[in-house]
Write a protein that holds these residues in place. Sequence first.
Motif, PDB file in Angstrom:
ATOM      1  N   PRO A   1      -1.234  -4.980 -10.274  1.00  0.00           N
ATOM      2  CA  PRO A   1      -2.663  -4.666 -10.132  1.00  0.00           C
ATOM      3  C   PRO A   1      -3.493  -5.789  -9.504  1.00  0.00           C
ATOM      4  CG  PRO A   1      -1.873  -3.967 -12.279  1.00  0.00           C
ATOM      5  CD  PRO A   1      -0.765  -4.764 -11.642  1.00  0.00           C
ATOM      6  N   ALA A   2      -3.198  -7.034  -9.792  1.00  0.00           N
ATOM      7  CA  ALA A   2      -3.981  -8.145  -9.224  1.00  0.00           C
ATOM      8  C   ALA A   2      -3.799  -8.200  -7.705  1.00  0.00           C
ATOM      9  CB  ALA A   2      -3.586  -9.464  -9.871  1.00  0.00           C
TER      10      ALA A   2
ATOM     11  N   ARG B   1      -7.227  -3.102  -1.911  1.00  0.00           N
ATOM     12  CA  ARG B   1      -8.485  -2.356  -2.071  1.00  0.00           C
ATOM     13  C   ARG B   1      -9.622  -2.994  -1.285  1.00  0.00           C
ATOM     14  NH1 ARG B   1      -8.418  -1.718  -8.319  1.00  0.00           N
ATOM     15  NH2 ARG B   1      -6.848  -0.117  -8.488  1.00  0.00           N
TER      16      ARG B   1
ATOM     17  N   TYR C   1      -2.861  -5.730  -5.848  1.00  0.00           N
ATOM     18  CA  TYR C   1      -3.372  -4.469  -5.304  1.00  0.00           C
ATOM     19  C   TYR C   1      -4.874  -4.549  -5.033  1.00  0.00           C
ATOM     20  CZ  TYR C   1      -3.502   0.608  -4.619  1.00  0.00           C
ATOM     21  OH  TYR C   1      -3.647   1.869  -4.081  1.00  0.00           O
ATOM     22  N   ASP C   2      -5.564  -5.376  -5.789  1.00  0.00           N
ATOM     23  CA  ASP C   2      -6.997  -5.569  -5.555  1.00  0.00           C
ATOM     24  C   ASP C   2      -7.259  -6.117  -4.148  1.00  0.00           C
ATOM     25  OD1 ASP C   2      -7.791  -4.552  -7.982  1.00  0.00           O
ATOM     26  OD2 ASP C   2      -7.960  -6.512  -8.960  1.00  0.00           O
TER      27      ASP C   2
END
Length: 97
Positions: free
Chosen positions: A15-16, A22, A18-19
Amino acid sequence: MAKGYWIAHGRVDDPAAYDLYRAANAAPLAEYGGRFLVRGGARETMEGAAKPRTVVIEFPSYQAALDCYRSDGYQAAMQLRQGISESDLVIAEGWDG
């Protein structure tokens, strides 16, 4: 003119990291008029199988949806999610009914 849609089912493993993807995809999505209709959130798979995250992005036209995906800006952003996520993506033309 029919709208265009990106319909994705994915899994995010980092998730980190993936930011970063984004943040990088924001400019090309805005440039081509992309607007999130679904971005994660609650859902139930009623038939078949799907990865755990669903995203639907609406574009002003099918051509804009295709052009955004093929753009240099989005292709550069997409490189940031290689190895940290897995997605199935369909670009579909909306129905003007």
